[in-house]
Write an enzyme that holds these catalytic residues in place. Structure first.
Site, PDB file in Angstrom:
ATOM      1  N   ARG A 185       0.827  -1.202   0.000  1.00 27.28           N
ATOM      2  CA  ARG A 185       0.000   0.000   0.000  1.00 27.28           C
ATOM      3  C   ARG A 185       0.861   1.253   0.000  1.00 27.28           C
ATOM      4  O   ARG A 185       0.563   2.239  -0.686  1.00 27.28           O
ATOM      5  CB  ARG A 185      -0.924   0.018   1.226  1.00 27.28           C
ATOM      6  CG  ARG A 185      -2.009  -1.034   1.222  1.00 27.28           C
ATOM      7  CD  ARG A 185      -2.987  -0.831   2.374  1.00 27.28           C
ATOM      8  NE  ARG A 185      -3.794   0.369   2.192  1.00 27.28           N
ATOM      9  CZ  ARG A 185      -4.679   0.810   3.087  1.00 27.28           C
ATOM     10  NH1 ARG A 185      -4.864   0.155   4.231  1.00 27.28           N
ATOM     11  NH2 ARG A 185      -5.371   1.900   2.864  1.00 27.28           N
TER      12      ARG A 185
ATOM     13  N   VAL B 127      -5.193   7.205   5.118  1.00 29.51           N
ATOM     14  CA  VAL B 127      -3.832   7.030   5.619  1.00 29.51           C
ATOM     15  C   VAL B 127      -2.796   7.450   4.585  1.00 29.51           C
ATOM     16  O   VAL B 127      -1.600   7.351   4.836  1.00 29.51           O
ATOM     17  CB  VAL B 127      -3.588   5.576   6.085  1.00 29.51           C
ATOM     18  CG1 VAL B 127      -4.467   5.254   7.285  1.00 29.51           C
ATOM     19  CG2 VAL B 127      -3.824   4.569   4.964  1.00 29.51           C
TER      20      VAL B 127
ATOM     21  N   HIS C 102      -6.851   8.103  11.474  1.00 29.68           N
ATOM     22  CA  HIS C 102      -6.578   6.669  11.340  1.00 29.68           C
ATOM     23  C   HIS C 102      -5.106   6.380  11.071  1.00 29.68           C
ATOM     24  O   HIS C 102      -4.768   5.291  10.603  1.00 29.68           O
ATOM     25  CB  HIS C 102      -7.449   6.072  10.226  1.00 29.68           C
ATOM     26  CG  HIS C 102      -8.898   6.025  10.589  1.00 29.68           C
ATOM     27  ND1 HIS C 102      -9.904   5.912   9.650  1.00 29.68           N
ATOM     28  CD2 HIS C 102      -9.514   6.091  11.801  1.00 29.68           C
ATOM     29  CE1 HIS C 102     -11.078   5.910  10.267  1.00 29.68           C
ATOM     30  NE2 HIS C 102     -10.862   6.020  11.558  1.00 29.68           N
TER      31      HIS C 102
ATOM     32  N   THR D 233     -17.004  10.169   1.969  1.00 32.25           N
ATOM     33  CA  THR D 233     -17.106   9.162   3.014  1.00 32.25           C
ATOM     34  C   THR D 233     -18.566   8.811   3.237  1.00 32.25           C
ATOM     35  O   THR D 233     -19.441   9.683   3.213  1.00 32.25           O
ATOM     36  CB  THR D 233     -16.464   9.626   4.336  1.00 32.25           C
ATOM     37  OG1 THR D 233     -16.702   8.652   5.358  1.00 32.25           O
ATOM     38  CG2 THR D 233     -17.001  10.970   4.779  1.00 32.25           C
ATOM     39  N   SER D 234     -18.823   7.537   3.478  1.00 29.08           N
ATOM     40  CA  SER D 234     -20.200   7.085   3.691  1.00 29.08           C
ATOM     41  C   SER D 234     -20.720   7.488   5.056  1.00 29.08           C
ATOM     42  O   SER D 234     -21.922   7.475   5.306  1.00 29.08           O
ATOM     43  CB  SER D 234     -20.269   5.557   3.562  1.00 29.08           C
ATOM     44  OG  SER D 234     -19.528   4.933   4.599  1.00 29.08           O
TER      45      SER D 234
ATOM     46  N   ASN E  49     -20.308  13.956  -1.981  1.00 30.24           N
ATOM     47  CA  ASN E  49     -20.031  12.526  -2.064  1.00 30.24           C
ATOM     48  C   ASN E  49     -20.468  11.993  -3.423  1.00 30.24           C
ATOM     49  O   ASN E  49     -21.358  12.556  -4.070  1.00 30.24           O
ATOM     50  CB  ASN E  49     -20.765  11.783  -0.949  1.00 30.24           C
ATOM     51  CG  ASN E  49     -20.108  10.463  -0.589  1.00 30.24           C
ATOM     52  OD1 ASN E  49     -19.024  10.138  -1.059  1.00 30.24           O
ATOM     53  ND2 ASN E  49     -20.774   9.690   0.250  1.00 30.24           N
ATOM     54  N   LEU E  50     -19.864  10.899  -3.832  1.00 28.53           N
ATOM     55  CA  LEU E  50     -20.216  10.304  -5.110  1.00 28.53           C
ATOM     56  C   LEU E  50     -21.680   9.903  -5.136  1.00 28.53           C
ATOM     57  O   LEU E  50     -22.379  10.093  -6.139  1.00 28.53           O
ATOM     58  CB  LEU E  50     -19.318   9.087  -5.388  1.00 28.53           C
ATOM     59  CG  LEU E  50     -19.383   8.500  -6.796  1.00 28.53           C
ATOM     60  CD1 LEU E  50     -18.986   9.536  -7.846  1.00 28.53           C
ATOM     61  CD2 LEU E  50     -18.469   7.274  -6.895  1.00 28.53           C
ATOM     62  N   GLU E  51     -22.147   9.359  -4.035  1.00 27.19           N
ATOM     63  CA  GLU E  51     -23.558   9.007  -3.873  1.00 27.19           C
ATOM     64  C   GLU E  51     -24.026   9.503  -2.514  1.00 27.19           C
ATOM     65  O   GLU E  51     -23.251   9.526  -1.564  1.00 27.19           O
ATOM     66  CB  GLU E  51     -23.758   7.494  -3.963  1.00 27.19           C
ATOM     67  CG  GLU E  51     -23.370   6.896  -5.310  1.00 27.19           C
ATOM     68  CD  GLU E  51     -23.514   5.389  -5.322  1.00 27.19           C
ATOM     69  OE1 GLU E  51     -23.800   4.816  -4.247  1.00 27.19           O
ATOM     70  OE2 GLU E  51     -23.336   4.790  -6.394  1.00 27.19           O
TER      71      GLU E  51
ATOM     72  N   ALA F  88     -15.647  14.104  -6.406  1.00 27.87           N
ATOM     73  CA  ALA F  88     -15.004  15.035  -5.483  1.00 27.87           C
ATOM     74  C   ALA F  88     -14.169  16.067  -6.229  1.00 27.87           C
ATOM     75  O   ALA F  88     -14.123  17.246  -5.836  1.00 27.87           O
ATOM     76  CB  ALA F  88     -14.133  14.269  -4.488  1.00 27.87           C
TER      77      ALA F  88
END
Length: 235
Positions: free
Chosen positions: A56, A90, A106, A173-174, A198-200, A216
């Site tokens: 990552r 992160v 986080h 973020t959801s 948000n996208l949705e 975004a």
């Protein structure tokens, strides 16, 4: 002056090519989350976890900030300490875009955490070979990433900022994972105007005053320009 808290999630970095990692099937890159994102998983198979986060870290190093990251940095340049960005991500794309007033709740891929002395050194190399801690010399470094079951960083600072803000903005973020999920309700309860980019749209039960759906990289620059213009008009 208006105080703004912006909460960002995986959606703001996805357009830069950073995978959200957690798929619809509940797996992270084919791994069960309990195996790569919990202290228990690290205890069972530290090599698997180190390899996962080493990959990552390398992946994030190859991508660049997008227009949404750059717009938030531009907003900070315009209003200074009246803006706090709280990110659940992160990666370091906010920093590379120029944001400085920033909380990584986080943790950060480009930091390590020493289990021996508690230091959190900057870190760009792999951890799987058990390098020594720069502070104490012990070979007990792990990714400085908050795993499930661990306490996010700087919760007191975040809560104080949310309670005191005039505008709370959730980006990419959801809002489904606590404690971040509770911030919009907390901000609203203390009189802040709440905005979702948000996208949705997220759960309709979440009390946003203004919810905008789309990319975004398009929504955030437009909102930032509106915000800067509004402040200019107020003098």
């Amino acid at each position: 002056m208006t105080r703004i808290v912006v909460l960002t999630g995986a959606g703001i970095s996805a357009e830069s090519g950073v995978p959200t990692f957690r798929g619809a099937d509940g797996l992270w890159e084919g791994h069960v989350i309990d195996d790569v994102a919990t202290p228990e998983g690290f205890d069972r198979d530290p090599d698997l976890v180190q390899a996962f986060y080493d990959a990552r870290r390398r992946a994030v190093a190859s991508v660049v900030p997008n227009a949404a990251h750059r717009a938030l940095a531009r907003l900070e340049g315009a209003i200074g300490d009246d803006l706090l960005v709280v990110t659940q991500n992160v990666d370091d794309l906010h920093e590379r875009a120029g944001s400085r007033n920033l909380v990584h709740m986080h943790g950060e891929l480009r930091r390590a955490l020493c289990l021996a002395c508690g230091s959190r050194p900057d870190w760009d190399a792999d951890l799987i070979d058990r390098p020594a801690c720069p502070e104490c010399g012990e070979r007990m470094l792990r990714p400085d990433v908050v795993w499930f079951g661990e306490m996010p960083y700087e919760l007191d600072r975040i809560e104080q900022a949310v309670v005191a803000c005039d505008v709370f903005v959730s980006i990419g973020t959801s809002g489904a994972v606590y404690p971040a999920a509770g911030y919009v309700a907390l901000a609203s309860a203390f009189g802040a105007r709440t905005v979702e980019l948000n996208l949705e749209p997220s759960d309709p039960a979440v009390p946003f005053d203004d919810a905008r759906a789309g990319l975004a990289s398009e929504l955030v620059p437009a909102w930032v320009e509106e915000t800067i213009a509004q402040r200019a008009r107020r003098g």
